[in-house]
Scaffold this motif. Structure first.
Motif, PDB file in Angstrom:
ATOM      1  N   GLU A  45      40.508   5.094  53.846  1.00 26.23           N
ATOM      2  CA  GLU A  45      41.349   5.993  54.628  1.00 26.23           C
ATOM      3  C   GLU A  45      41.568   5.511  56.062  1.00 26.23           C
ATOM      4  O   GLU A  45      42.543   5.866  56.699  1.00 26.23           O
ATOM      5  CB  GLU A  45      40.781   7.420  54.629  1.00 26.23           C
ATOM      6  N   ASN A  46      40.678   4.711  56.582  1.00 24.02           N
ATOM      7  CA  ASN A  46      40.829   4.181  57.945  1.00 24.02           C
ATOM      8  C   ASN A  46      41.135   2.690  57.909  1.00 24.02           C
ATOM      9  O   ASN A  46      40.741   1.950  58.795  1.00 24.02           O
ATOM     10  CB  ASN A  46      39.590   4.478  58.777  1.00 24.02           C
ATOM     11  N   PHE A  47      41.869   2.259  56.883  1.00 20.90           N
ATOM     12  CA  PHE A  47      42.162   0.835  56.683  1.00 20.90           C
ATOM     13  C   PHE A  47      42.670   0.162  57.954  1.00 20.90           C
ATOM     14  O   PHE A  47      42.151  -0.861  58.362  1.00 20.90           O
ATOM     15  CB  PHE A  47      43.175   0.627  55.552  1.00 20.90           C
ATOM     16  N   PHE A  48      43.687   0.727  58.552  1.00 18.74           N
ATOM     17  CA  PHE A  48      44.338   0.057  59.674  1.00 18.74           C
ATOM     18  C   PHE A  48      43.371  -0.188  60.827  1.00 18.74           C
ATOM     19  O   PHE A  48      43.286  -1.297  61.355  1.00 18.74           O
ATOM     20  CB  PHE A  48      45.552   0.860  60.149  1.00 18.74           C
ATOM     21  N   SER A  49      42.609   0.814  61.222  1.00 16.47           N
ATOM     22  CA  SER A  49      41.677   0.638  62.341  1.00 16.47           C
ATOM     23  C   SER A  49      40.526  -0.294  61.964  1.00 16.47           C
ATOM     24  O   SER A  49      40.101  -1.111  62.783  1.00 16.47           O
ATOM     25  CB  SER A  49      41.162   1.988  62.847  1.00 16.47           C
ATOM     26  N   ALA A  50      40.036  -0.202  60.733  1.00 21.37           N
ATOM     27  CA  ALA A  50      38.960  -1.099  60.289  1.00 21.37           C
ATOM     28  C   ALA A  50      39.451  -2.543  60.242  1.00 21.37           C
ATOM     29  O   ALA A  50      38.766  -3.468  60.703  1.00 21.37           O
ATOM     30  CB  ALA A  50      38.434  -0.668  58.922  1.00 21.37           C
ATOM     31  N   HIS A  51      40.637  -2.730  59.685  1.00 17.52           N
ATOM     32  CA  HIS A  51      41.253  -4.051  59.582  1.00 17.52           C
ATOM     33  C   HIS A  51      41.414  -4.669  60.973  1.00 17.52           C
ATOM     34  O   HIS A  51      41.067  -5.840  61.200  1.00 17.52           O
ATOM     35  CB  HIS A  51      42.608  -3.884  58.866  1.00 17.52           C
ATOM     36  N   ASN A  52      41.900  -3.881  61.930  1.00 23.69           N
ATOM     37  CA  ASN A  52      42.109  -4.374  63.290  1.00 23.69           C
ATOM     38  C   ASN A  52      40.798  -4.655  64.018  1.00 23.69           C
ATOM     39  O   ASN A  52      40.689  -5.638  64.747  1.00 23.69           O
ATOM     40  CB  ASN A  52      42.972  -3.400  64.087  1.00 23.69           C
ATOM     41  N   LEU A  53      39.803  -3.795  63.852  1.00 23.25           N
ATOM     42  CA  LEU A  53      38.507  -4.025  64.485  1.00 23.25           C
ATOM     43  C   LEU A  53      37.904  -5.340  63.987  1.00 23.25           C
ATOM     44  O   LEU A  53      37.413  -6.152  64.778  1.00 23.25           O
ATOM     45  CB  LEU A  53      37.544  -2.867  64.200  1.00 23.25           C
ATOM     46  N   LEU A  54      37.966  -5.560  62.691  1.00 25.18           N
ATOM     47  CA  LEU A  54      37.418  -6.798  62.133  1.00 25.18           C
ATOM     48  C   LEU A  54      38.197  -8.016  62.618  1.00 25.18           C
ATOM     49  O   LEU A  54      37.605  -9.064  62.907  1.00 25.18           O
ATOM     50  CB  LEU A  54      37.388  -6.729  60.609  1.00 25.18           C
ATOM     51  N   GLU A  55      39.507  -7.883  62.773  1.00 29.30           N
ATOM     52  CA  GLU A  55      40.307  -9.000  63.294  1.00 29.30           C
ATOM     53  C   GLU A  55      39.893  -9.340  64.723  1.00 29.30           C
ATOM     54  O   GLU A  55      39.771 -10.518  65.084  1.00 29.30           O
ATOM     55  CB  GLU A  55      41.794  -8.671  63.234  1.00 29.30           C
ATOM     56  N   GLN A  56      39.667  -8.322  65.542  1.00 29.75           N
ATOM     57  CA  GLN A  56      39.211  -8.576  66.911  1.00 29.75           C
ATOM     58  C   GLN A  56      37.886  -9.322  66.906  1.00 29.75           C
ATOM     59  O   GLN A  56      37.677 -10.255  67.693  1.00 29.75           O
ATOM     60  CB  GLN A  56      39.067  -7.255  67.672  1.00 29.75           C
ATOM     61  N   GLN A  57      36.980  -8.921  66.005  1.00 33.04           N
ATOM     62  CA  GLN A  57      35.665  -9.558  65.968  1.00 33.04           C
ATOM     63  C   GLN A  57      35.754 -10.999  65.495  1.00 33.04           C
ATOM     64  O   GLN A  57      35.186 -11.889  66.119  1.00 33.04           O
ATOM     65  CB  GLN A  57      34.702  -8.750  65.104  1.00 33.04           C
ATOM     66  N   TYR A  58      36.454 -11.257  64.382  1.00 33.35           N
ATOM     67  CA  TYR A  58      36.465 -12.637  63.893  1.00 33.35           C
ATOM     68  C   TYR A  58      37.210 -13.567  64.844  1.00 33.35           C
ATOM     69  O   TYR A  58      36.842 -14.737  64.984  1.00 33.35           O
ATOM     70  CB  TYR A  58      36.942 -12.762  62.447  1.00 33.35           C
ATOM     71  N   THR A  59      38.216 -13.049  65.542  1.00 27.92           N
ATOM     72  CA  THR A  59      38.938 -13.877  66.510  1.00 27.92           C
ATOM     73  C   THR A  59      38.023 -14.270  67.669  1.00 27.92           C
ATOM     74  O   THR A  59      38.002 -15.433  68.098  1.00 27.92           O
ATOM     75  CB  THR A  59      40.186 -13.126  67.021  1.00 27.92           C
ATOM     76  N   GLU A  60      37.256 -13.320  68.169  1.00 24.13           N
ATOM     77  CA  GLU A  60      36.331 -13.597  69.280  1.00 24.13           C
ATOM     78  C   GLU A  60      35.239 -14.565  68.846  1.00 24.13           C
ATOM     79  O   GLU A  60      34.909 -15.511  69.566  1.00 24.13           O
ATOM     80  CB  GLU A  60      35.731 -12.277  69.786  1.00 24.13           C
TER      81      GLU A  60
END
Length: 159
Positions: A45-60
């Motif tokens: 249900e929170n796909f978009f925010s979870a997806h974005n949080l993980l993208e921020q982490q793997y990019t960093e």
């Protein structure tokens, strides 16, 4: 390596610090792979925010891997570069894409805590060797992984 390195750190100390850094690099790389994989596979249900949080982490984390490897090279040692080498240095296990987002986040939070412990050990080794550059780099990485763990913990409601 045969090149003479004059940094004020004895070769044995440089090698010991590089070994500790190699473990930090392996843990960080394994977390990077897992965070990126969970980014691809998260759902709910929170796909978009979870997806974005993980993208921020793997990019960093991706950007930081180079800093860790280059510090190992600056110390006159070779950075580990293979999956086999990383597997021998890390205790972080592969992820399971079939689990729900909460299980993924709990697992990643624990994995960041593993990296945090490894970085604290590396800071001690570097400090004992009077290698301020490595200690500083690891302190910066420590803060980043503490923040990543906090973000995951908070998303889980502090669980």
């Amino acid at each position: 390596m045969n090149a003479t390195i004059k940094t004020g750190l004895p070769k044995a100390d440089r090698a010991e610090v590089a070994n500790a850094l190699s473990k930090a690099l392996a843990d960080s790389f394994q977390v990077y792979l897992k965070v990126h994989g969970y980014h691809w596979n998260v759902r709910g249900e929170n796909f978009f925010s979870a997806h974005n949080l993980l993208e921020q982490q793997y990019t960093e984390i991706w950007a930081a891997l180079d800093d860790l490897a280059e510090r190992i090279r600056a110390l006159g040692e070779y950075a580990p570069q293979s999956h086999a080498a990383f597997a021998n240095l890390t205790s972080i296990k592969d992820g399971d894409a079939s689990q729900d987002w909460e299980a993924m986040f709990r697992e990643l939070m624990r994995d960041h805590e593993t990296v945090i412990a490894t970085l604290r050990d590396t800071i001690k080794v570097a400090s004992d060797a009077e290698d301020e550059s490595t200690a500083d780099l690891c302190t910066q990485r420590l803060a980043a992984h503490e923040k990543h763990a906090w973000m995951l913990r908070s998303t889980l409601g502090g669980k």
